[in-house]
Design an enzyme around this catalytic site. Structure first.
Site, PDB file in Angstrom:
ATOM      1  CG  HIS A   1     -13.606 -10.535   4.155  1.00  0.00           C
ATOM      2  ND1 HIS A   1     -13.985 -11.794   4.538  1.00  0.00           N
ATOM      3  CD2 HIS A   1     -12.298 -10.433   4.439  1.00  0.00           C
ATOM      4  CE1 HIS A   1     -12.955 -12.414   5.073  1.00  0.00           C
ATOM      5  NE2 HIS A   1     -11.914 -11.608   5.026  1.00  0.00           N
TER       6      HIS A   1
ATOM      7  CB  SER B   1      10.570 -41.652 -14.111  1.00  0.00           C
ATOM      8  OG  SER B   1       9.612 -40.687 -13.782  1.00  0.00           O
TER       9      SER B   1
ATOM     10  NE  ARG C   1      -5.720  -4.609  -3.221  1.00  0.00           N
ATOM     11  CZ  ARG C   1      -6.254  -4.820  -2.045  1.00  0.00           C
ATOM     12  NH1 ARG C   1      -5.510  -4.816  -0.965  1.00  0.00           N
ATOM     13  NH2 ARG C   1      -7.538  -5.049  -1.916  1.00  0.00           N
TER      14      ARG C   1
ATOM     15  NE  ARG D   1      -6.517   4.073   4.717  1.00  0.00           N
ATOM     16  CZ  ARG D   1      -7.734   3.844   4.209  1.00  0.00           C
ATOM     17  NH1 ARG D   1      -8.105   2.644   3.890  1.00  0.00           N
ATOM     18  NH2 ARG D   1      -8.547   4.840   4.018  1.00  0.00           N
TER      19      ARG D   1
ATOM     20  N   GLY E   1      -8.414  -7.173   4.188  1.00  0.00           N
ATOM     21  CA  GLY E   1      -9.206  -7.152   5.417  1.00  0.00           C
ATOM     22  C   GLY E   1      -8.557  -7.830   6.599  1.00  0.00           C
TER      23      GLY E   1
ATOM     24  CD  GLU F   1       9.279 -45.338  -6.822  1.00  0.00           C
ATOM     25  OE1 GLU F   1       8.366 -44.546  -6.552  1.00  0.00           O
ATOM     26  OE2 GLU F   1       9.093 -46.380  -7.463  1.00  0.00           O
TER      27      GLU F   1
ATOM     28  CE1 TYR G   1       8.957 -37.948 -17.875  1.00  0.00           C
ATOM     29  CE2 TYR G   1      10.937 -38.282 -19.177  1.00  0.00           C
ATOM     30  CZ  TYR G   1       9.979 -38.764 -18.316  1.00  0.00           C
ATOM     31  OH  TYR G   1      10.029 -40.056 -17.880  1.00  0.00           O
TER      32      TYR G   1
ATOM     33  CE  LYS H   1      -3.616  -0.021   2.700  1.00  0.00           C
ATOM     34  NZ  LYS H   1      -5.013   0.282   2.669  1.00  0.00           N
TER      35      LYS H   1
ATOM     36  CB  CYS I   1       6.397 -39.491 -12.857  1.00  0.00           C
ATOM     37  SG  CYS I   1       7.055 -40.906 -11.974  1.00  0.00           S
TER      38      CYS I   1
ATOM     39  CG  MET J   1      -3.020  -7.266   9.087  1.00  0.00           C
ATOM     40  SD  MET J   1      -1.271  -7.148   9.004  1.00  0.00           S
ATOM     41  CE  MET J   1      -1.072  -6.441   7.426  1.00  0.00           C
TER      42      MET J   1
ATOM     43  NE  ARG K   1       0.805 -43.453  -9.143  1.00  0.00           N
ATOM     44  CZ  ARG K   1       0.818 -42.108  -9.194  1.00  0.00           C
ATOM     45  NH1 ARG K   1       0.015 -41.470 -10.008  1.00  0.00           N
ATOM     46  NH2 ARG K   1       1.630 -41.421  -8.416  1.00  0.00           N
TER      47      ARG K   1
ATOM     48  N   GLY L   1      10.594 -40.656  -8.760  1.00  0.00           N
ATOM     49  CA  GLY L   1       9.291 -40.803  -8.089  1.00  0.00           C
ATOM     50  C   GLY L   1       9.396 -40.050  -6.772  1.00  0.00           C
TER      51      GLY L   1
ATOM     52  CG  ASN M   1       4.348 -38.878  -5.138  1.00  0.00           C
ATOM     53  OD1 ASN M   1       4.494 -37.673  -5.139  1.00  0.00           O
ATOM     54  ND2 ASN M   1       3.573 -39.512  -6.009  1.00  0.00           N
TER      55      ASN M   1
END
Ligand code: PEP
Ligand code: MG
Length: 899
Positions: free
Chosen positions: A456, A772, A336, A92, A101, A753, A860, A22, A840, A103, A562, A774, A776
């Site tokens: 809001h 690849s 803004r 402000r 909204g 993985e 990739y 601001k 992946c 603060m 999978r 993995g 996760n």
């Protein structure tokens, strides 16, 4: 001496870190000659120092603020606290990133029992002066001393009732004066202090309250949700007041340069005649559409439009502005970059590029890539809506697009509690306030009966990408009986309701949704992304339908199919279970033989959908018991059967199943008998899968369709595992090729993985043509956090308390897991320079992780189909940023040469 205070004329838009958004933009607007009331900003740094020093506002800050205040006084020829000619200011908050909204704001600061007379003398309007004074007492009481607003509101309502008034404007000067006294009494009662008459005390307390507001719970919750750092602090802006509530030639409003829901060009927003800004933003009164200003205040409308265009051209982005008109003079109070829906973001970026305002690169960088799946948000089909016409309750304002259905809740705490147990809820409120944030996060969608498209609820919902219908005034909310009625229909808490955030329609019932589609502008933007990116984008898809969708969204291949998901269908699961329960190899092979044609058919569909692109098929990965019933439920069932029909064949069959399930149950299934381990112990499973792949490939190839199968082994930890499996599979591949007389080019590779696989990537790469990552499992095993349980247990605490900056299962841990990826890549390329490298895990569709993959030099990423647009744009952004950094470096080097 550190500079803690900047006059608006001394700052600029690039000083957001120090001045907050601001403050920096007020300074910029001042610099470019827009009418901004004079003011100054106390820095975010001063805020952090204040918070760290046990809330002590330093003498230097005060001294610098006094000096800056003097400049305001000189500019407007009024003095803070001068009983004859008082200056009033607003105080402000304003952080680096906008927190709508979240603060605090205090208006009309500088009024006391004496200066109020000065204000009357200045304006000749006692009614206005006392109204302003009572607002100050209420805001000051709320922000500085946390007196609930309701206490003040009750007094206003009581006085209106006693006098028989309908609206606030009915109140006379004496009424407002009376309210000032009542408000002061509340202040005294709640704090034990009198309302401060010393204006300097008002000022310092207000600034301190703004600084402290950085740490109030709703601000902390918002930052967490938006991933905003907690150590940035907020600036405090002190500015000469201008008044939108000085009569019919005064007004206040908010306006966007384009429609933030659709991106359509043109002034969009709302205004209220004879009101103060808080009335609009808080949604307390429902304002008029801004276009109406063309009729009521045509010259001022033109002026506003001109400023809006100036600002948009200057910032090269859509602007969200606040303005006030005081007795026919327009002032700009804020600008803004506007928050917008993904649909709007895409339309705006494309339109600004086509009109020559920005380049394609700037357009792409303007997009928040992670927001893009919103474009594919669910919607209600026209036909469904038509059928539900009798159930239509009302139409409000379509404030944030997307369609959602859920159970009605009226209370944000309840919304949170129900969501935690998996219920879908719609939060219904008169209007939302910042304290409702947790309920809004938990809800599928938000419905309010008051407030406009900049209220809001609307702003926050758009930021979250959640459907919101706002200002639905024809709905009657009865909070005491917890009902909602309109159009002759009454719904109760817990009943289903459906909202369409694009059109504003509200229906009774649980309407089904369909996924959104990519439009022309989105396609244009994605094509631009493809021009810049060098990182490939594939999709994780397990069915022909998913593969078709992935192609439509621009995936150039499948990075992960999978195969276990293919066994989950109703017709397949029993056969899969037969295979698992088999006592002999012959029995197992018999069951596998039945699964073979089903798998072949799926692979065929996928190859056809991905014609000409690589398809990476991963052989069976999860532990076998995942295909069997839950042991606890089964135990209950067998116990009952044994009681009721102990000798029946069903009892025996279910008991046998229970025995197998218990035998297969593991303490740590994620670290157990899964992945390549399955294929080594039961080679016939892999053999069947490979046969299905090659038979499908041969068939599709014989139809003249180009295919590029890649066979991928999961969860490898040693080179020996891969070497053995490769031999096993190549035998089957050769056999099928012989039988079908069709040669099929294919590649063989593995997932990385398990941390050990990354550590020994050079050994493993000798047996693979591609890797690849993995991520996760790699994240799970690097952190040692179970991917199934962590989020519900300790991870939320870790994130809430800053022990971890981000959820590593969502956004790649580039410093830890990332190191393993970079190391594995170097080792692999050292022994096998042509090895293809991809990723992946879920991270393949998250913008920051995609940027990391680009930086790391992977070939990739692969992600869920609906995240493919995220990956395409994030990859382009990474490439553009890299090029810019290179250009900057060359420029610096040239400069060095010249010197
Ligand atoms: C992974 O572990 O990152 C992966 C893609 O495999 P899955 O999620 O199927 O274990
Ligand atoms: Mg895995």
């Amino acid at each position: 001496m550190t500079k803690h205070v900047y006059a608006f004329k001394d700052g600029n838009k690039d000083m957001r870190d120090l001045l907050g958004g601001k403050g920096a933009n007020l300074a910029e607007m001042t610099q470019i000659g827009l009418p901004v009331p004079p003011g100054f900003t106390i820095t975010t740094q001063a805020c952090m120092t204040y918070l760290a020093s046990e809330n002590h506002l330093s003498p230097e800050v005060k001294a610098q603020a006094e000096e800056a205040l003097k400049d305001i006084e000189d500019a407007v020829q009024k003095k803070l606290g001068d009983p004859a000619n008082p200056l009033l200011v607003s105080v402000r908050s304003g952080a680096k990133f906008s927190m709508p909204g979240m603060m605090e704001t205090i208006l009309n600061l500088g009024l006391n029992d004496e200066t109020v007379h000065g204000l009357i003398a200045q304006t000749g309007d006692p009614r206005f002066a006392y109204d302003s004074y009572r607002r100050l007492i209420a805001m000051f009481g709320d922000v500085v001393f946390h007196i609930e607003k309701a206490h003040f509101e009750e007094q206003l309502t009581a006085l209106k009732q006693a006098r028989g008034y309908k609206v606030d404007t009915d109140l006379t000067a004496t009424d407002w004066q009376e309210l000032v006294n009542r408000f002061k009494a509340i202040f005294q009662e709640k704090t034990g202090l009198s309302f401060p008459q010393d204006v300097r005390t008002q000022l310092w307390l207000a600034i301190e309250a703004v600084f402290k507001s950085w740490n109030i719970p709703r601000a902390v919750a918002y930052r967490k949700h938006q991933h905003i750092a907690h150590d940035l602090g907020t600036a405090a802006n002190i500015q000469a007041m201008v008044f939108g509530n000085m009569g019919p030639d005064s007004a206040t409003g908010v306006a966007f340069t384009r429609n933030p829901a659709t991106g359509e060009k043109g002034l969009y927003g709302e205004y209220l005649i004879n009101a103060q800004g808080e009335d609009v933003v808080a949604g307390i009164r429902t304002p008029e559409k801004i276009v109406l200003m063309q009729v009521t205040m045509p010259d001022l409308y033109k002026q506003l439009l001109h400023y809006a265009q100036t600002l948009e051209t200057h910032y090269k982005d859509m602007q969200d502005m606040e303005f006030t008109i005081e007795k026919g003079r327009l002032y700009m109070l804020q600008t803004r970059n506007g928050k917008r829906t993904a649909q709007a973001a895409v339309r705006i970026a494309v339109d600004m590029t086509q009109s020559g305002l920005i380049s394609k690169e700037e357009a792409l960088l303007q997009i928040d890539a992670n927001q893009l799946p919103q474009v594919l948000l669910p919607a209600f089909e026209m036909e469904i809506k038509r059928q539900n016409t009798p159930n239509k309750l009302a139409t409000g304002l379509g404030a944030s697009p997307g369609a959602a259905s859920g159970k009605i809740v009226f209370d944000p705490d309840e919304a949170e509690t129900l969501a935690q147990v998996g219920e879908k809820v719609i939060l219904v409120r008169r209007e939302t306030v910042p304290d409702d944030i947790h309920g809004m996060i938990a809800a599928q969608g938000i419905l309010t009966t008051r407030g406009g498209s900049t209220s809001h609820a609307a702003v926050v919902a758009r930021g979250m990408g959640k459907p919101c219908v706002a200002g639905c005034e024809s709905l009657i909310l009865d909070l005491r009986h917890e009902t909602l009625s309109a159009n002759g229909l009454t719904l109760h808490k817990g009943d289903y309701i459906s909202i369409d955030g694009a059109t504003g329609e509200v229906f009774k019932g649980n309407l089904p949704t369909v996924d959104g589609k990519i439009n022309g502008e989105m396609n244009t933007l994605l094509e631009w992304a493809d021009e810049f990116r060098t990182l490939g984008v594939r999709a994780n898809a397990d069915t022909p339908q998913d593969a078709i969708k992935a192609r439509q969204l621009g995936a150039k291949g499948i990075g992960l199919c999978r195969t276990e998901h293919m066994f989950m269908g109703q017709d397949r699961l029993p056969v899969m279970q037969q295979m698992i329960m088999a006592k002999t190899e012959a029995e197992r092979r018999n069951a596998l033989q039945k699964l073979l044609p089903m798998q072949r058919e799926d692979f065929e569909g996928i190859f056809r959908a991905m014609a000409g692109y690589p398809v990476t098929i991963r052989l069976l990965d999860p532990p076998l018991h995942e295909f069997l019933p839950n042991p606890e439920t089964l135990l209950e069932e067998v116990t009952l059967l044994r009681l009721n029909e102990p000798d029946s064949p069903e009892t025996q069959e279910r008991a046998q199943l229970l025995k197998t399930v218990m035998q297969l149950k593991e303490s740590n299934p994620m670290l157990g008998f899964r992945g390549c381990r399955l294929g080594l112990i039961y080679p016939e499973i892999n053999e069947m899968q490979v046969r299905a792949i090659f038979e499908a490939a041969a068939k599709v190839k014989s139809d003249g369709i180009a295919i590029e199968p890649e066979i991928m082994i999961p969860l490898v930890g040693t080179a020996e595992e891969l070497k053995r499996l490769r031999e096993q599979l190549e035998n089957v591949a050769r056999e099928v090729m012989r039988e079908t007389r069709q040669s099929v080019d294919y590649h063989f590779g593995t997932m990385i993985e398990v941390p050990r696989a990354a550590l020994l990537a050079d050994e493993i790469a000798q047996h693979a043509e591609f890797f690849s990552f993995g991520t996760n499992d790699l994240t799970q095993m690097t952190f040692g956090y179970s991917r199934d349980d962590a989020e519900g247990r300790f991870l939320a605490y870790y994130l809430d308390h800053g022990i971890l900056p981000d959820n590593p299962f969502e956004s790649l841990d580039t410093t830890g897991v990332g190191q393993l990826i970079v190391m594995a890549e170097e080792k692999a390329r050292h022994v096998n320079p042509n090895i293809k490298l991809g990723l992946c895990g879920e991270h393949g569709g998250e913008a920051r992780s995609v940027a990391f993959c680009d930086e790391a030099g992977l070939n990739y990423v692969s992600c869920s189909p609906f995240r493919v647009p995220v990956a395409r744009v994030a990859a382009a952004q990474a490439a553009i940023r890299k090029r810019k950094a290179r250009e900057q470096l060359n420029q610096n080097l040239n400069l060095l040469h010249i010197k």
